[in-house]
Design a protein around this motif. Sequence first.
Motif, mmCIF file in Angstrom:
data_model
loop_
_atom_site.group_PDB
_atom_site.id
_atom_site.type_symbol
_atom_site.label_atom_id
_atom_site.label_comp_id
_atom_site.label_asym_id
_atom_site.label_seq_id
_atom_site.Cartn_x
_atom_site.Cartn_y
_atom_site.Cartn_z
ATOM 1 N N TYR A 148 2.662 -21.159 131.952
ATOM 2 C CA TYR A 148 4.022 -20.900 131.478
ATOM 3 C C TYR A 148 4.340 -19.271 131.230
ATOM 4 N N TRP A 149 3.377 -18.678 130.764
ATOM 5 C CA TRP A 149 3.471 -17.125 130.646
ATOM 6 C C TRP A 149 3.891 -16.548 132.279
ATOM 7 N N ARG A 150 2.961 -16.881 133.054
ATOM 8 C CA ARG A 150 3.225 -16.475 134.597
ATOM 9 C C ARG A 150 4.544 -16.648 135.230
ATOM 10 N N ALA A 151 5.033 -17.900 134.456
ATOM 11 C CA ALA A 151 6.084 -18.475 135.146
ATOM 12 C C ALA A 151 7.472 -17.579 134.531
ATOM 13 N N ILE A 152 7.408 -16.921 133.416
ATOM 14 C CA ILE A 152 8.307 -16.157 133.025
ATOM 15 C C ILE A 152 8.606 -14.850 133.626
ATOM 16 N N PRO A 153 9.812 -14.392 134.106
ATOM 17 C CA PRO A 153 9.915 -13.438 134.972
ATOM 18 C C PRO A 153 9.507 -12.378 134.300
ATOM 19 N N VAL A 154 8.633 -11.239 135.259
ATOM 20 C CA VAL A 154 7.784 -10.234 134.650
ATOM 21 C C VAL A 154 9.088 -9.165 133.861
ATOM 22 N N ALA A 155 10.185 -9.137 134.312
ATOM 23 C CA ALA A 155 11.503 -8.095 133.498
ATOM 24 C C ALA A 155 11.449 -8.703 132.221
ATOM 25 N N ILE A 156 11.348 -10.017 131.671
ATOM 26 C CA ILE A 156 11.218 -10.342 130.482
ATOM 27 C C ILE A 156 10.254 -10.011 129.671
ATOM 28 N N THR A 157 8.914 -10.356 130.083
ATOM 29 C CA THR A 157 7.790 -10.020 129.429
ATOM 30 C C THR A 157 7.743 -8.561 129.120
ATOM 31 N N ALA A 158 8.022 -7.587 130.594
ATOM 32 C CA ALA A 158 7.900 -6.235 130.289
ATOM 33 C C ALA A 158 8.927 -5.468 129.175
ATOM 34 N N ALA A 159 9.908 -6.037 129.175
ATOM 35 C CA ALA A 159 10.960 -5.588 128.204
ATOM 36 C C ALA A 159 10.403 -5.744 126.869
ATOM 37 N N ALA A 160 9.940 -7.038 126.559
ATOM 38 C CA ALA A 160 9.363 -7.312 125.333
ATOM 39 C C ALA A 160 8.107 -6.430 124.907
ATOM 40 N N GLU A 161 7.625 -6.044 125.818
ATOM 41 C CA GLU A 161 6.307 -5.384 125.596
ATOM 42 C C GLU A 161 6.648 -3.992 125.243
ATOM 43 N N GLU A 162 7.810 -3.447 125.536
ATOM 44 C CA GLU A 162 8.240 -2.144 124.988
ATOM 45 C C GLU A 162 9.132 -2.172 123.818
ATOM 46 N N MET A 163 9.979 -3.290 123.860
ATOM 47 C CA MET A 163 11.043 -3.503 122.661
ATOM 48 C C MET A 163 10.195 -4.040 121.473
ATOM 49 N N MET A 164 9.347 -5.149 121.714
ATOM 50 C CA MET A 164 9.114 -5.971 120.758
ATOM 51 C C MET A 164 7.545 -6.192 120.725
ATOM 52 N N PRO A 165 6.719 -5.179 120.632
ATOM 53 C CA PRO A 165 5.164 -5.231 120.836
ATOM 54 C C PRO A 165 4.788 -6.287 119.908
ATOM 55 N N SER A 166 5.148 -6.428 118.634
ATOM 56 C CA SER A 166 4.728 -7.481 117.940
ATOM 57 C C SER A 166 4.750 -8.938 118.426
ATOM 58 N N VAL A 167 5.778 -9.162 119.122
ATOM 59 C CA VAL A 167 5.840 -10.480 119.879
ATOM 60 C C VAL A 167 4.720 -10.698 120.962
#
Length: 503
Positions: A233-252
């Motif tokens: 599932y994690w891999r199916a989410i576009p990298v742009a979404i997970t990368a933005a979350a890593e920057e903006m919402m590290p707690s997630v």
Amino acid sequence: MNYPFWDVDIGYGILMAVIAVVHVFVSHFAIGGGLYLVVAETLARRNSDTLRLEFLQKLSKFFVLVTVVFGALTGVGIWFVIGLLNPAATEMLIHNFVWGWATEWTFFVIEIAAAILYLYGWRTMAAGHHLIIGWIYFIAAWMSLFVINGIITFMLTPGDWLQTGAFWDGFFNPTLWPSLVLRTGVCVMLAGLFAMVVASRYDASDFKARVVRFNAAWALVGLAITVVSFLWYWRAIPVAITAAAEEMMPSVIDSVTNSYWFAAAIGAMAAIFGLIFARRQHLIIAIVTLAFGLGWFGYFEWFREEIRKPFIVFGYMYGNGVELSRADVMAREGYLGGIKFRTRNDSADLFRRACQSCHLIEGYRALKPAYDGTDTAFIAGTIRGTGAIVGNMPPFLGTMEEAAMIAAHIYERIDKRHLGEIYGVNGVELGRIVYDIRCGKCHVFGGYNDKAESILGLSDQEYHDLLDMAGELSEEMPAFTGDDREREALIVYLKSLSEGGTP
Ligand code: HEC
Ligand code: HEC
């Protein structure tokens, strides 16, 4: 907004979370329970295991009650709540998937009918017919998951639908399959963990050991499916979404790592107390294991909602119901013109439209603590810059005047004393708070949009110059409007950091 509104004192997010969490727990229980019952009944009949059949009969009462009563009530409840909280998104989902919903409801009706027949058929139906009804119950329940899973995954990864607008492109979107397998795993796991709770109440006996072991193995299979498919599932989410979350919402993102501890705990408890010490499985332990299972699943749902921020339908509609395609028009014409249901208090209407789907002044994701002790110019500045605040918010799409009106609305409701009085501090400590309130929402030391390189190690004069021109650094950055006492404290604080102090 084209709809009437509803002010909820506990906040939209909390209301939604309470109803939705109950509903997803119950509905996944019901599906896994259907499969558990038919498989276990087949085995028990093959071995003429009457004790086991009695156990299953008892269990089916719970599953059916839960599906029919709680499942149906909370399911309808969700429609009420999302319709009130985010009418634009609800309307959009209904229009796009109207046949999907119709299909889902049809399966749900079949599921309910079969579940009731199954419950009452234990004594009256021939074994073969009873099992067929059981399979119909499970398959209909799973099919309703299949349909709704397509719509839920669409909201995070609408895929080609964004270009084509076609039903099937939205439905068969990039996360449909991994999410379906993941949820099926959750269904299986929860059913096993619940059956373990029921079985744990029996006195220690061979029968108990046998049933507990079966349930533990069942739950472990579900757990394994869930863990593996989460990676998919994690891999199916576009990298742009997970990368933005890593920057903006590290707690997630951290929560994903933490969730593996949950999985490990569930696995260890099911294996130790369910497989090895099965005979003495205790009610409390079984309940704790189930609670971990629910907790882990709740975590997943939370993660899925958070990572979608700032959108309700990714790349199409923001969380406050504003469509991306209308962004240009709004930036020109503002929000107000598009609000049909007005209260004659424009500032309050604007606040509802732009912020209230995610914030209350006090309580749910409170804005008051972020703004206490500040001023309207600062508040308006941050409103124009919401897109730059850590946490992944929608950009503000109204006009400058509208930002000022929302600011006035908020300012009316905050603590107007000086920050020094509110927090009872001075000097470096006051400076730290000034930084947190006036800069730290957008620049986190060692984290999101860190400006340490530009703002540490300057001279007094350079600090004053920087604060004087703060409003010109970016359209999204407010001017520094604190008084001299705040300014001096902030400078003292930043200088203390330059000398190796901790942020
Ligand atoms: C789609 C949801 C959404 C909307 C709409 C929204 N926000 Fe936010 N906002 C968030 C999230 C999420 C955070 C991060 C909160 C957190 O970390 O707890 C946040 C954080 C903030 C913060 C920083 C809070 C803090 O204590 O650090 C401020 C200030 C803020 N928002 C103001 C606003 C204002 C003003 C509006 C309306 C113009 C608005 N937001 C609209 C979701 C939203
Ligand atoms: C509402 C969000 C917001 C707030 C609050 C805010 N900034 Fe900024 N800041 C930005 C944005 C956006 C930019 C421009 C884009 C960038 O460089 O990230 C920026 C740019 C800067 C820059 C220049 C860019 C650079 O790399 O040198 C500095 C310095 C800076 N900010 C410091 C501060 C200080 C100090 C405060 C508090 C007094 C502050 N900011 C408050 C959003 C904000």
